[in-house]
Design a protein around this motif. Structure first.
Motif, PDB file in Angstrom:
ATOM      1  N   LYS A  26       0.841  -1.206   0.000  1.00  0.00           N
ATOM      2  CA  LYS A  26       0.000   0.000   0.000  1.00  0.00           C
ATOM      3  C   LYS A  26       0.875   1.255   0.000  1.00  0.00           C
ATOM      4  CE  LYS A  26      -3.892   0.199  -0.108  1.00  0.00           C
ATOM      5  NZ  LYS A  26      -4.794   0.391  -1.277  1.00  0.00           N
ATOM      6  N   VAL A  27       1.960   1.223   0.767  1.00  0.00           N
ATOM      7  CA  VAL A  27       2.903   2.349   0.761  1.00  0.00           C
ATOM      8  C   VAL A  27       3.449   2.545  -0.646  1.00  0.00           C
ATOM      9  CG1 VAL A  27       5.185   3.107   1.543  1.00  0.00           C
ATOM     10  CG2 VAL A  27       3.543   2.222   3.207  1.00  0.00           C
ATOM     11  N   GLN A  28       3.864   1.467  -1.281  1.00  0.00           N
ATOM     12  CA  GLN A  28       4.394   1.572  -2.645  1.00  0.00           C
ATOM     13  C   GLN A  28       3.350   2.108  -3.627  1.00  0.00           C
ATOM     14  OE1 GLN A  28       5.863  -2.528  -2.942  1.00  0.00           O
ATOM     15  NE2 GLN A  28       7.913  -1.685  -3.280  1.00  0.00           N
ATOM     16  N   GLN A  29       2.108   1.713  -3.431  1.00  0.00           N
ATOM     17  CA  GLN A  29       1.035   2.135  -4.326  1.00  0.00           C
ATOM     18  C   GLN A  29       0.699   3.614  -4.137  1.00  0.00           C
ATOM     19  OE1 GLN A  29      -2.751   0.346  -3.433  1.00  0.00           O
ATOM     20  NE2 GLN A  29      -3.614   0.838  -5.422  1.00  0.00           N
ATOM     21  N   GLU A  30       0.591   4.052  -2.894  1.00  0.00           N
ATOM     22  CA  GLU A  30       0.102   5.398  -2.617  1.00  0.00           C
ATOM     23  C   GLU A  30       1.202   6.435  -2.383  1.00  0.00           C
ATOM     24  OE1 GLU A  30      -2.840   5.202   0.480  1.00  0.00           O
ATOM     25  OE2 GLU A  30      -4.154   3.914  -0.728  1.00  0.00           O
ATOM     26  N   HIS A  31       2.419   5.979  -2.171  1.00  0.00           N
ATOM     27  CA  HIS A  31       3.540   6.891  -1.911  1.00  0.00           C
ATOM     28  C   HIS A  31       4.732   6.423  -2.726  1.00  0.00           C
ATOM     29  CE1 HIS A  31       1.239   8.645   1.396  1.00  0.00           C
ATOM     30  NE2 HIS A  31       0.897   7.395   1.669  1.00  0.00           N
ATOM     31  N   THR A  32       4.653   6.646  -4.019  1.00  0.00           N
ATOM     32  CA  THR A  32       5.643   6.091  -4.942  1.00  0.00           C
ATOM     33  C   THR A  32       7.053   6.605  -4.691  1.00  0.00           C
ATOM     34  OG1 THR A  32       5.056   7.782  -6.559  1.00  0.00           O
ATOM     35  CG2 THR A  32       3.954   5.642  -6.770  1.00  0.00           C
ATOM     36  N   LYS A  71       8.036  -3.552  -7.559  1.00  0.00           N
ATOM     37  CA  LYS A  71       7.873  -2.089  -7.453  1.00  0.00           C
ATOM     38  C   LYS A  71       9.121  -1.464  -6.844  1.00  0.00           C
ATOM     39  CE  LYS A  71       3.116  -1.339  -7.937  1.00  0.00           C
ATOM     40  NZ  LYS A  71       2.128  -0.324  -7.820  1.00  0.00           N
TER      41      LYS A  71
END
Length: 117
Positions: A26-32, A71
């Motif tokens: 989720k961190v990778q998705q929302e905070h690239t 990612k």
């Protein structure tokens, strides 16, 4: 921002690794812009073994690790922990590397956030 996830539990039996990897993804998705690092210790090192087969509809830790790696996340495991469990010479999930406590110490010092599961 560098975020380090330190995982200690076996991949199945509790949902700690599952929840840690859900959060990492989720961190990778929302905070690239965030750099996600995962360090496997103790029984969590077995999460780095390939060919995990789980029932339909059940989470699969191998797939979740691959998603983090795909990612640009980094996944390393404690070499001493792997050796203690007899898996240090086995093939690992692509992208998972055997590492050292020195590397973990470096990651801790470099990280803005350290989360332990």
């Amino acid at each position: 921002m560098k975020i380090l996830f330190i995982l200690n539990d076996a991949p199945y039996g509790s949902e700690k690794i599952y929840n840690a990897l859900r959060l990492a993804m989720k961190v990778q998705q929302e905070h690239t812009e965030a750099e996600v690092r995962v360090f496997l210790m103790a029984d969590a090192v077995t999460a780095g073994l390939p060919n995990q087969s789980t029932p339909q509809g059940y989470y699969n830790i191998e797939r979740m690790l691959k998603a983090v790696i795909n990612k640009q996340g980094q996944v390393k495991m404690c070499g001493t922990c792997a050796e203690a469990r007899g898996i240090e010479k086995l093939t690992l999930v692509e992208g998972v590397e055997v590492s050292t406590m020195s590397q973990l110490a470096q990651w801790v010092v470099e990280s803005e956030k350290v989360l332990t599961f």
